[in-house]
Design a protein around this motif. Structure first.
Motif, PDB file in Angstrom:
ATOM      1  N   ALA C  73      47.564  65.228 -31.537  1.00 48.13           N
ATOM      2  CA  ALA C  73      46.989  63.934 -32.749  1.00 48.13           C
ATOM      3  C   ALA C  73      47.950  64.742 -34.082  1.00 48.13           C
ATOM      4  CB  ALA C  73      45.672  64.086 -33.211  1.00 48.13           C
ATOM      5  N   LEU C  77      53.065  62.741 -34.259  1.00 45.56           N
ATOM      6  CA  LEU C  77      54.586  61.775 -34.181  1.00 45.56           C
ATOM      7  C   LEU C  77      53.603  60.647 -33.719  1.00 45.56           C
ATOM      8  CD1 LEU C  77      55.888  64.594 -32.336  1.00 45.56           C
ATOM      9  CD2 LEU C  77      57.127  64.129 -34.296  1.00 45.56           C
ATOM     10  N   ALA C  78      54.561  59.374 -33.209  1.00 45.42           N
ATOM     11  CA  ALA C  78      54.243  58.673 -32.322  1.00 45.42           C
ATOM     12  C   ALA C  78      54.648  57.733 -31.452  1.00 45.42           C
ATOM     13  CB  ALA C  78      53.910  57.273 -32.942  1.00 45.42           C
ATOM     14  N   LEU C  86      48.456  50.148 -23.563  1.00 47.05           N
ATOM     15  CA  LEU C  86      47.617  49.450 -24.771  1.00 47.05           C
ATOM     16  C   LEU C  86      46.620  49.811 -24.362  1.00 47.05           C
ATOM     17  CD1 LEU C  86      49.295  46.031 -25.306  1.00 47.05           C
ATOM     18  CD2 LEU C  86      49.834  48.112 -26.811  1.00 47.05           C
ATOM     19  N   TYR C  87      45.602  49.766 -25.064  1.00 48.35           N
ATOM     20  CA  TYR C  87      43.692  49.847 -24.784  1.00 48.35           C
ATOM     21  C   TYR C  87      43.641  48.380 -24.381  1.00 48.35           C
ATOM     22  CZ  TYR C  87      44.662  53.958 -27.792  1.00 48.35           C
ATOM     23  OH  TYR C  87      45.263  55.046 -28.053  1.00 48.35           O
ATOM     24  N   HIS C  89      40.610  47.100 -23.849  1.00 51.39           N
ATOM     25  CA  HIS C  89      39.665  46.423 -23.706  1.00 51.39           C
ATOM     26  C   HIS C  89      39.733  46.088 -25.448  1.00 51.39           C
ATOM     27  CE1 HIS C  89      39.717  50.656 -24.527  1.00 51.39           C
ATOM     28  NE2 HIS C  89      38.249  50.689 -25.083  1.00 51.39           N
ATOM     29  N   PHE C  98      43.772  51.732 -34.557  1.00 51.67           N
ATOM     30  CA  PHE C  98      42.861  52.438 -33.424  1.00 51.67           C
ATOM     31  C   PHE C  98      43.387  54.136 -34.451  1.00 51.67           C
ATOM     32  CE2 PHE C  98      42.155  55.726 -30.148  1.00 51.67           C
ATOM     33  CZ  PHE C  98      40.508  55.076 -29.928  1.00 51.67           C
ATOM     34  N   PRO C  99      44.556  53.734 -34.159  1.00 49.20           N
ATOM     35  CA  PRO C  99      44.764  55.264 -34.911  1.00 49.20           C
ATOM     36  C   PRO C  99      44.621  55.698 -36.053  1.00 49.20           C
ATOM     37  CG  PRO C  99      47.439  53.893 -34.332  1.00 49.20           C
ATOM     38  CD  PRO C  99      46.314  53.103 -33.137  1.00 49.20           C
ATOM     39  N   LYS C 101      41.930  54.116 -37.638  1.00 49.25           N
ATOM     40  CA  LYS C 101      40.529  54.092 -37.626  1.00 49.25           C
ATOM     41  C   LYS C 101      40.386  56.521 -37.037  1.00 49.25           C
ATOM     42  CE  LYS C 101      36.819  52.553 -34.627  1.00 49.25           C
ATOM     43  NZ  LYS C 101      37.020  52.359 -33.670  1.00 49.25           N
ATOM     44  N   MET C 102      41.116  56.324 -36.093  1.00 49.96           N
ATOM     45  CA  MET C 102      40.836  57.708 -36.011  1.00 49.96           C
ATOM     46  C   MET C 102      41.446  58.403 -36.816  1.00 49.96           C
ATOM     47  SD  MET C 102      40.325  57.418 -33.080  1.00 49.96           S
ATOM     48  CE  MET C 102      38.977  56.094 -33.261  1.00 49.96           C
ATOM     49  N   ARG C 146      51.581  50.362 -32.668  1.00 50.42           N
ATOM     50  CA  ARG C 146      50.313  50.873 -33.173  1.00 50.42           C
ATOM     51  C   ARG C 146      51.755  52.561 -33.377  1.00 50.42           C
ATOM     52  NH1 ARG C 146      47.497  51.774 -27.178  1.00 50.42           N
ATOM     53  NH2 ARG C 146      49.155  53.471 -27.071  1.00 50.42           N
ATOM     54  N   ARG C 150      51.517  54.449 -38.301  1.00 48.22           N
ATOM     55  CA  ARG C 150      50.413  55.947 -38.844  1.00 48.22           C
ATOM     56  C   ARG C 150      52.164  56.206 -39.348  1.00 48.22           C
ATOM     57  NH1 ARG C 150      50.632  58.943 -32.844  1.00 48.22           N
ATOM     58  NH2 ARG C 150      49.579  60.780 -34.836  1.00 48.22           N
TER      59      ARG C 150
END
Ligand SMILES: Nc1ncnc2c1ncn2[C@@H]1O[C@H](COP(=O)(O)OP(=O)(O)OP(=O)(O)O)[C@@H](O)[C@H]1O
Ligand SMILES: [Mg+2]
Lengths: 290, 276, 334
Positions: C73, C77-78, C86-87, C89, C98-99, C101-102, C146, C150
């Motif tokens: 993290a 890098l992505a 993919l998530y 749910h 998501f990234p 938010k993290m 996604r 970032r």
């Protein structure tokens, strides 16, 4: 999926479970082993002299022990025969096409969810009671002499109760195995001219053999330590006719307060269970690789 | 022609299967019926099947006279408590085993399984004495810990087999996206494994609810669950079939319903993933 | 912004050395493609850069700072995975967010970036669906979305298009190239596909058993392969490699001629052969011709239709200036 970071995290995540189980297994077992060498009675807990293997020779030479050992074996083997044999038949039946499969399935598996004390009491009183029990009344209505199950055939009674509880387990697992058999195989055999019986013998049964082994091994583990069913029905009696090893150890400890002998008995039970466990662990370990 | 034969066969099978199903189910059915009879009807000869005066008086009596509620609450505490504790320990462990396996992972899994095979009676005495010494005898906490420990291997195993089916790449994506280990487990793994976790929970509630060695030996009244409550009926006074039946139904109904819902997962959990 | 440098990077899984010492320089903004046969260590190398695996030894520098010990993290890098990862749910919106938010970004900024990415990738209409309700191409776009929100120092792609059908692949290939033009961010891209490698790359890295066989621009690799491995690997259909007497004539242990550098004739030429298989595509004709030169048939490409069939005799003439010569170690003789 592995950096030193994740690896050490993984170790830390596994540690609580491993440590908890390690303590749970090692500490009491070591204590049992230790007690088994002491002359230790609950009624005189002050003096606990070291007696070496005396407890073992006492426990092993006790006629009740050999009776209990034989009873344990009869109980395990009897229940296994009924549940595996019956389980195969019921599984084959449930695999057929008929109206209400799902409901019948629920009916068949229900006994598994009945707690042991309930199962035992319901059978003892409402099924097997010679006067008011359903079986007794049925027998009298067709002109036969009802039997007093719990005193005349105590071990058989317990076998029936326990088999009733475990039949669903065997059925469910064998049915799962049965349904994982691809119909291609059966159809191919049909094309080759095999009849229903030979299909069962040469295709279905070999396919289920692993599941049967699993059923036998797992049930054996549980059946070796049947307890509640005996406690609430026969109390091991009459005499020691329905005492198994688990119940004997319990009696030694709780009723006679003989911690030393009970511990020796516990160790014997552990050894017996381990013999079965080795096979089971091997089998499941092999499966883990596949 | 062939069609008529299959149809006839199907009807025959239906009759046979229902007969076998009802025979196996009969003791439960009979208990259910008896629980609605008066004590006299319950032992009437010949037995009455459906056409009797249905009454709920037994349930009322059980409810008033015995501490039924107390025992049921204990059963609930014990099964929920031990399962929650189990998840807390087992989710991280199963995560580690499924997604960061080492050559030793398999040995650890098998060793955990082998602890499940330790006969309870082999450790009864020390546990009993330890409980006496630590004042845990007849305490819910002590029993929750014991039930947690005896079911922990099953929880770990079940979760492990479910987690194994989740592609590791998704967790790695989370890692790349900056999720911490905790977030990876709580926000990615756990939501994805909800069905697996749910069936693990169900099975463990069932096992804990029906456990009848430790609950009988380590409790007297305060922490005694329904297994012990029912066992107290083994020395009956007078006519009691109907009340025994009502008490039995109350003890098994919740778990019977849960069990019916979780029957598919049951196989997997009870065979440690050896049969799916 | 996104310069990546590998120095003496080595990776072993237990006893098995997957990547022996390897050096590689990737400049900021470059589109670098890793190619190589299956199992040669492409994914492993990418995962080392990503930080999903530890290097056994050596250093990885990203933007001048040593990133060898940094967790994934922290490397900015992505990564876009082959399976999209993919998530399942989360909705498309939540996946892309998501990234961010993290990273603890505030909500307004997250929304802005997500809708921006959705616009770029044409995901507006699916933004509230779950991944399970999307087609392969759409999932791929979400995975890219996604990655781009970032604003990473570099993108890592591991065979991102291999699960798509042929037509979608071409489309996504163009989209990724275009994205690179627009963002000018470093991209490292692993693929099996010749065409992807040749068309997308600024720089191709040819890997073989964990070694770098050659690094260069696509045309450089095509016209000046450093050794027989690269010669055989780059170009489709494969270069014909001949040993023996014919190679001796050119003072080499092996010579190589690409199928498109052999002139075909039905009447005269340097090498005489018999057509074994002829593939008529309309735009091109591929012939597999058996000759006395070599046990295996030679592959020849002709522009347009060339009307010969099984058993016909043809004559082949390699273009003299397009013959590659290799010594007995397989290295090019220049
Ligand atoms: N975790 C691991 N443990 C042991 N060996 C591994 C591990 N991961 C990869 N390998 C081995 O490393 C080698 C390279 O694998 P890698 O996945 O990098 O190949 P690849 O070039 O990406 O292949 P492909 O084109 O098929 O994706 C393979 O031989 C593989 O078996
Ligand atoms: Mg790969």
């Amino acid at each position: 999926m592995a950096t030193t970071h994740t690896k050490s995290a993984a170790r830390a995540m596994m540690a609580p479970s491993v440590i908890a189980l390690l303590i749970w297994m090692a500490v009491p077992l070591a204590m049992t082993l230790y007690y088994s060498t002491l002359g230790y009675s609950l009624y005189n807990p002050i003096s606990t002299p070291f007696v070496g293997f005396d407890n073992y020779s006492y426990f092993l030479s006790d006629p009740t022990f050999s009776a209990a050992l034989v009873n344990t074996l009869i109980l395990v083997v009897g229940v296994l025969c009924i549940t595996v044999g019956g389980g195969i038949l019921v599984a084959l039946l449930l695999d057929q096409d008929f109206y209400g499969v799902n409901v019948v399935r629920l009916l068949v598996i229900a006994p598994f969810f009945v707690m042991p004390t309930v199962a035992a009491l319901v059978w003892k009183n409402m099924m097997m009671n010679p006067v008011y029990g359903v079986i007794g009344q049925f027998l009298s209505s067709i002109g036969l002499q009802p039997i007093d199950w719990m005193t005349e055939v105590p071990l058989l009674s317990i076998i029936i109760i326990v088999a009733w509880q475990w039949l669903p387990f065997a059925t469910l697992i064998l049915l799962t195995a049965l349904q994982s058999l691809s119909s291609d195989q059966k159809e191919a055999a049909e094309m080759d001219g095999a009849g229903a019986l030979s299909i069962f013998w040469y295709i279905t049964l070999p396919h289920m053999s692993r599941a049967i082994t699993v059923v036998i091994l797992i049930q054996t583990i549980f059946l070796l330590s049947i307890f509640a069913e005996i406690l609430v029905t026969t109390n091991g009696g009459p005499g020691s006719q329905s005492t198994n090893l688990t119940y004997l150890v319990y009696q030694q400890a709780i009723s006679f307060g003989d911690v030393g002998a009970a511990s020796a008995g516990g160790i014997v039970a552990v050894i017996l269970a381990n013999i079965v466990a080795i096979f089971l662990v091997r089998l499941i370990g092999k499966n883990l690789d596949a | 022609m062939a069609r008529r034969v299959t149809q006839r066969r199907k009807i025959g099978m239906t009759v046979l299967a229902w007969a076998v199903g009802l025979l196996i189910f009969f003791p439960i059915l009979w208990t259910f019926l008896t629980s609605f009879k008066s004590e006299l009807t319950a032992i009437s000869i010949p037995p009455q099947f459906l056409f009797f005066d249905w009454t709920t008086e037994n349930y009322a009596t059980i409810y008033e006279q015995s501490n039924y509620f107390h025992y049921m609450m204990n059963s609930i505490y014990l099964s929920l408590g031990s399962t929650a504790l189990g998840l807390l320990f087992a989710i991280p462990a199963a995560w580690a085993m499924a997604f960061s396996p080492t050559p030793r992972t398999k040995d650890i899994l098998l060793w955990m399984l082998s602890t499940k095979m330790l006969p309870a009676v082999g450790v009864l005495i020390p546990i009993y004495l330890l409980f006496v010494n630590f004042g845990l005898l007849d305490s819910r906490l002590g029993l929750i810990v014991v039930l947690f420990l005896i079911n922990l291997p099953i929880i770990v195993w079940m979760l492990y087999t479910y987690f194994k089916e989740i592609p590791g790449e998704i967790l790695e994506a989370g890692r790349m996206d900056g999720a911490t280990l905790r977030q990876e487990i709580t926000q990615i793994l756990a939501p994805m494994a909800v069905p697996g976790i749910a069936s693990t929970v169900l099975l463990n509630i069932i096992l804990a609810w029906n456990e009848a060695f430790w609950t009988l030996n380590l409790t007297t009244s305060n922490a005694a669950p329904l297994t012990a409550f029912i066992a107290s009926f083994s020395s009956p006074q007078g006519n009691f079939y109907a009340k025994l039946s009502a008490a039995s139904m109350l003890a098994i109904a919740p778990i019977l319903i849960l069990g019916w819902f979780s029957q598919k997962q049951l196989v997997r959990g009870l065979t440690f993933g050896a049969v799916k | 912004m996104g310069a990546i440098r590998l120095e003496k990077v080595r990776k072993a899984f237990g006893e098995a050395v997957i990547i022996p010492e390897l050096d590689l320089d990737i400049k900021d903004g470059e589109f670098v493609v890793f190619v190589g046969p299956s199992g040669c260590g492409k994914s492993t190398l990418l995962r080392l850069i990503a930080g999903l695996e530890d290097v056994t030894s050596g250093d990885i520098t990203i933007d001048g700072t040593n990133a060898t010990e940094l967790p994934p993290a922290k490397r900015r890098l992505a990564m876009v995975f082959q399976s999209y990862a993919l998530y399942p749910h989360m909705s498309v919106r939540k996946n892309i967010a998501f990234p961010l938010k993290m990273a603890g970004m505030d909500k307004a900024e997250i929304d802005k970036r997500v809708s921006n990415a959705a616009k770029i990738l044409n995901l507006d209409n699916y933004i509230d669906r779950r991944p399970g309700q999307l087609s392969g191409g759409q999932r791929q776009r979400v995975a890219i979305g996604r990655a781009i929100v970032r604003e990473p120092a570099a993108f890592l792609f591991d065979e991102p298009l291999s699960n798509l059908d042929a037509a979608l692949r071409v489309g996504m290939r163009l989209e990724i190239s275009e994205l690179h033009q627009r963002l000018k961010t470093t991209m490292i891209y692993v693929t099996h596909d010749q065409v992807e490698a040749m068309t997308m790359a600024d720089k191709i890295v040819v890997l073989h058993a964990g070694h770098i066989e050659q690094v260069g621009s696509p045309l450089e690799l095509y016209s000046r392969p450093r050794n027989t491995f690269v010669a055989g690997f780059i170009g489709s259909p494969k270069m014909n490699l001949l040993t023996g007497a014919e190679a001796k004539k050119h003072d080499a242990a092996t010579i190589g001629v690409r199928p498109e550098h052999i002139a075909l004739s039905t009447s005269e030429g340097m090498w005489k052969g018999t057509v074994k298989v002829s593939e008529h595509l309309g735009s091109d004709t591929f012939l597999h011709v058996e000759t006395a030169l070599h046990p295996e048939p030679l592959t020849v490409r002709a522009d347009g239709e060339f009307p010969v069939h099984y058993g016909d005799t043809v004559y082949l003439t390699p273009q003299a200036d397009k013959i590659h010569r290799f010594d007995d170690k397989g290295l090019a003789i220049r």
